[in-house]
Design a protein around this motif. Sequence first.
Motif, PDB file in Angstrom:
ATOM      1  N   THR A  41       0.842  -1.199   0.000  1.00 15.56           N
ATOM      2  CA  THR A  41       0.000   0.000   0.000  1.00 15.56           C
ATOM      3  C   THR A  41       0.876   1.247   0.000  1.00 15.56           C
ATOM      4  O   THR A  41       0.622   2.200  -0.743  1.00 15.56           O
ATOM      5  CB  THR A  41      -0.939   0.000   1.219  1.00 15.56           C
ATOM      6  OG1 THR A  41      -1.703  -1.201   1.218  1.00 15.56           O
ATOM      7  CG2 THR A  41      -1.866   1.203   1.207  1.00 15.56           C
ATOM      8  N   ALA A  42       1.924   1.237   0.830  1.00 14.05           N
ATOM      9  CA  ALA A  42       2.847   2.375   0.872  1.00 14.05           C
ATOM     10  C   ALA A  42       3.523   2.555  -0.485  1.00 14.05           C
ATOM     11  O   ALA A  42       3.626   3.673  -1.004  1.00 14.05           O
ATOM     12  CB  ALA A  42       3.890   2.172   1.971  1.00 14.05           C
ATOM     13  N   TYR A  43       3.985   1.455  -1.063  1.00 15.34           N
ATOM     14  CA  TYR A  43       4.671   1.499  -2.354  1.00 15.34           C
ATOM     15  C   TYR A  43       3.763   2.100  -3.438  1.00 15.34           C
ATOM     16  O   TYR A  43       4.182   2.987  -4.190  1.00 15.34           O
ATOM     17  CB  TYR A  43       5.111   0.086  -2.742  1.00 15.34           C
ATOM     18  CG  TYR A  43       5.721  -0.013  -4.114  1.00 15.34           C
ATOM     19  CD1 TYR A  43       7.032   0.395  -4.337  1.00 15.34           C
ATOM     20  CD2 TYR A  43       4.994  -0.513  -5.189  1.00 15.34           C
ATOM     21  CE1 TYR A  43       7.606   0.305  -5.604  1.00 15.34           C
ATOM     22  CE2 TYR A  43       5.558  -0.605  -6.451  1.00 15.34           C
ATOM     23  CZ  TYR A  43       6.860  -0.195  -6.646  1.00 15.34           C
ATOM     24  OH  TYR A  43       7.424  -0.276  -7.898  1.00 15.34           O
ATOM     25  N   HIS A  44       2.532   1.633  -3.508  1.00 13.17           N
ATOM     26  CA  HIS A  44       1.599   2.130  -4.522  1.00 13.17           C
ATOM     27  C   HIS A  44       1.214   3.594  -4.272  1.00 13.17           C
ATOM     28  O   HIS A  44       1.059   4.372  -5.229  1.00 13.17           O
ATOM     29  CB  HIS A  44       0.360   1.246  -4.616  1.00 13.17           C
ATOM     30  CG  HIS A  44       0.659  -0.107  -5.185  1.00 13.17           C
ATOM     31  ND1 HIS A  44       1.085  -0.303  -6.476  1.00 13.17           N
ATOM     32  CD2 HIS A  44       0.616  -1.336  -4.621  1.00 13.17           C
ATOM     33  CE1 HIS A  44       1.295  -1.587  -6.689  1.00 13.17           C
ATOM     34  NE2 HIS A  44       1.011  -2.237  -5.573  1.00 13.17           N
ATOM     35  N   ALA A  45       1.079   3.973  -3.015  1.00 11.02           N
ATOM     36  CA  ALA A  45       0.758   5.369  -2.693  1.00 11.02           C
ATOM     37  C   ALA A  45       1.913   6.282  -3.096  1.00 11.02           C
ATOM     38  O   ALA A  45       1.697   7.339  -3.706  1.00 11.02           O
ATOM     39  CB  ALA A  45       0.454   5.520  -1.205  1.00 11.02           C
TER      40      ALA A  45
END
Length: 131
Positions: A41-45
């Motif tokens: 989720t952090a990576y995609h954000a």
Amino acid sequence: MTNRNTDPTEHPRKAAEAVRAFNHATLPALNGRPGIEYTGTAYHAIGAFTTLAHRLPQSFHQIAMALAELHKDGHLTADHGTPTEHAAVTCAALREAEQHASALAKALERAHSTCSPLGYGGPLDDTDDDL
């Protein structure tokens, strides 16, 4: 090309609202759990924010170009001071914003790249059907 039926300022307002919604969605829970539980989720954000940052310099440049053209055509007035003074300071600030947005995009690219190898090794939430 501008759609004359749509106020172009609607788009940055929607972007600002989307960032606000992201901030609310990722607030830590009352039980202390982080608002972003998985590294993916952090990576995609970070990737999405990188794309946003890459697009900002063009937006700022186009605003400055429009103001310069309006000034050149004699279509600007000012409540105080001169239109030339205000247009020049505005355009200079927009050039500075372009530079900051470019630096932001580069920093986010580094964050995205270095976040890429991270994985999640904690317990999985059994209630999340998307996993």
